[in-house]
Design a protein around this motif. Structure first.
Motif, PDB file in Angstrom:
ATOM      1  N   ARG A 151     113.415 -39.101 -50.821  1.00  0.00           N
ATOM      2  CA  ARG A 151     112.933 -40.235 -50.035  1.00  0.00           C
ATOM      3  C   ARG A 151     112.026 -39.807 -48.879  1.00  0.00           C
ATOM      4  NH1 ARG A 151     113.416 -44.024 -46.206  1.00  0.00           N
ATOM      5  NH2 ARG A 151     113.366 -46.171 -46.896  1.00  0.00           N
ATOM      6  N   LEU A 152     112.243 -38.627 -48.344  1.00  0.00           N
ATOM      7  CA  LEU A 152     111.408 -38.162 -47.235  1.00  0.00           C
ATOM      8  C   LEU A 152     109.960 -37.969 -47.677  1.00  0.00           C
ATOM      9  CD1 LEU A 152     113.881 -35.641 -45.565  1.00  0.00           C
ATOM     10  CD2 LEU A 152     113.379 -37.999 -44.902  1.00  0.00           C
ATOM     11  N   LYS A 153     109.765 -37.416 -48.877  1.00  0.00           N
ATOM     12  CA  LYS A 153     108.404 -37.270 -49.408  1.00  0.00           C
ATOM     13  C   LYS A 153     107.789 -38.641 -49.673  1.00  0.00           C
ATOM     14  CE  LYS A 153     109.043 -32.783 -51.627  1.00  0.00           C
ATOM     15  NZ  LYS A 153     109.063 -32.062 -52.912  1.00  0.00           N
ATOM     16  N   ALA A 154     108.597 -39.549 -50.212  1.00  0.00           N
ATOM     17  CA  ALA A 154     108.109 -40.897 -50.481  1.00  0.00           C
ATOM     18  C   ALA A 154     107.732 -41.610 -49.182  1.00  0.00           C
ATOM     19  CB  ALA A 154     109.172 -41.686 -51.240  1.00  0.00           C
ATOM     20  N   LYS A 155     108.536 -41.432 -48.157  1.00  0.00           N
ATOM     21  CA  LYS A 155     108.248 -42.074 -46.871  1.00  0.00           C
ATOM     22  C   LYS A 155     106.942 -41.539 -46.282  1.00  0.00           C
ATOM     23  CE  LYS A 155     110.291 -42.919 -42.349  1.00  0.00           C
ATOM     24  NZ  LYS A 155     111.379 -42.613 -41.431  1.00  0.00           N
ATOM     25  N   SER A 173     121.153 -43.573 -42.419  1.00  0.00           N
ATOM     26  CA  SER A 173     120.732 -44.857 -42.965  1.00  0.00           C
ATOM     27  C   SER A 173     120.439 -44.776 -44.466  1.00  0.00           C
ATOM     28  CB  SER A 173     119.524 -45.395 -42.210  1.00  0.00           C
ATOM     29  OG  SER A 173     118.456 -44.481 -42.293  1.00  0.00           O
ATOM     30  N   HIS A 174     120.027 -43.623 -44.947  1.00  0.00           N
ATOM     31  CA  HIS A 174     119.785 -43.414 -46.375  1.00  0.00           C
ATOM     32  C   HIS A 174     120.469 -42.109 -46.787  1.00  0.00           C
ATOM     33  CE1 HIS A 174     116.931 -46.659 -46.867  1.00  0.00           C
ATOM     34  NE2 HIS A 174     116.409 -46.304 -45.711  1.00  0.00           N
ATOM     35  N   PRO A 175     121.773 -42.164 -47.079  1.00  0.00           N
ATOM     36  CA  PRO A 175     122.499 -40.924 -47.381  1.00  0.00           C
ATOM     37  C   PRO A 175     122.042 -40.230 -48.661  1.00  0.00           C
ATOM     38  CG  PRO A 175     123.883 -42.842 -47.760  1.00  0.00           C
ATOM     39  CD  PRO A 175     122.628 -43.331 -47.117  1.00  0.00           C
ATOM     40  N   LEU A 176     121.315 -40.920 -49.531  1.00  0.00           N
ATOM     41  CA  LEU A 176     120.883 -40.328 -50.797  1.00  0.00           C
ATOM     42  C   LEU A 176     119.446 -39.808 -50.767  1.00  0.00           C
ATOM     43  CD1 LEU A 176     122.341 -43.048 -53.183  1.00  0.00           C
ATOM     44  CD2 LEU A 176     123.359 -40.868 -52.534  1.00  0.00           C
ATOM     45  N   GLU A 177     118.820 -39.804 -49.592  1.00  0.00           N
ATOM     46  CA  GLU A 177     117.392 -39.492 -49.560  1.00  0.00           C
ATOM     47  C   GLU A 177     117.042 -38.059 -49.959  1.00  0.00           C
ATOM     48  OE1 GLU A 177     116.861 -38.995 -44.734  1.00  0.00           O
ATOM     49  OE2 GLU A 177     116.014 -40.711 -45.747  1.00  0.00           O
ATOM     50  N   LEU A 178     117.978 -37.137 -49.893  1.00  0.00           N
ATOM     51  CA  LEU A 178     117.702 -35.760 -50.311  1.00  0.00           C
ATOM     52  C   LEU A 178     118.474 -35.355 -51.568  1.00  0.00           C
ATOM     53  CD1 LEU A 178     117.600 -33.969 -46.844  1.00  0.00           C
ATOM     54  CD2 LEU A 178     115.689 -34.540 -48.326  1.00  0.00           C
ATOM     55  N   SER A 179     119.117 -36.299 -52.216  1.00  0.00           N
ATOM     56  CA  SER A 179     119.886 -36.000 -53.418  1.00  0.00           C
ATOM     57  C   SER A 179     118.961 -35.513 -54.533  1.00  0.00           C
ATOM     58  CB  SER A 179     120.643 -37.241 -53.881  1.00  0.00           C
ATOM     59  OG  SER A 179     121.340 -36.959 -55.062  1.00  0.00           O
ATOM     60  N   PRO A 180     119.302 -34.405 -55.183  1.00  0.00           N
ATOM     61  CA  PRO A 180     118.408 -33.858 -56.215  1.00  0.00           C
ATOM     62  C   PRO A 180     118.376 -34.682 -57.501  1.00  0.00           C
ATOM     63  CG  PRO A 180     120.417 -32.574 -56.080  1.00  0.00           C
ATOM     64  CD  PRO A 180     120.470 -33.570 -54.960  1.00  0.00           C
ATOM     65  N   ASN A 181     119.340 -35.564 -57.704  1.00  0.00           N
ATOM     66  CA  ASN A 181     119.404 -36.344 -58.942  1.00  0.00           C
ATOM     67  C   ASN A 181     118.784 -37.728 -58.823  1.00  0.00           C
ATOM     68  OD1 ASN A 181     120.865 -34.230 -60.074  1.00  0.00           O
ATOM     69  ND2 ASN A 181     122.793 -35.069 -59.370  1.00  0.00           N
TER      70      ASN A 181
END
Length: 118
Positions: free
Chosen positions: A107-111, A33-41
């Motif tokens: 995003r995981l930390k933000a969630k 659902s959020h493919p960019l949630e672990l992207s380092p940039n």
């Protein structure tokens, strides 16, 4: 003696039957659902004000474009400084000052943070 062997055999058979577990591989589901949630940039922000007003420009006197609530998670699109060297972050809805958000590297930390402050 024959009865003892039958009893032992039945006990061993029942132990083997009930101790067998289902070795079928379980399907691993990947949340896309959020493919960019672990992207380092990409950085993510959590709104920390009860209500935050997005501005059209990097200025407190700028018109309000939209609103957001405490705990909302947003993807940071840009970071900039105003004339007073205050930090502003750009989102799809507009600009927010640094004082209205907390920034996270994924995003995981933000969630996780969002769930704690709601």
């Amino acid at each position: 003696m024959n009865t003892k062997l039958k009893t032992i055999f039945l006990i061993l058979l029942s132990v083997m039957f009930f101790s067998c577990n289902d070795n079928k591989e379980k399907e691993i589901k990947f949340d896309t659902s959020h493919p960019l949630e672990l992207s380092p940039n990409i950085s993510w922000a959590v709104i920390i004000d009860p209500y935050a007003a997005f501005r059209i420009d990097l200025d407190w006197d700028s018109s309000v474009a939209a609103y957001s609530r405490k705990g909302d998670i947003l993807q940071v699109l840009a970071k900039s400084y105003d004339e007073k060297s205050a930090v502003w972050y750009k989102f799809e809805q507009g600009w927010l000052p640094e004082s209205s958000v907390t920034i996270y590297s994924n995003r995981l930390k933000a969630k996780n943070a969002s769930e704690k402050i709601k």
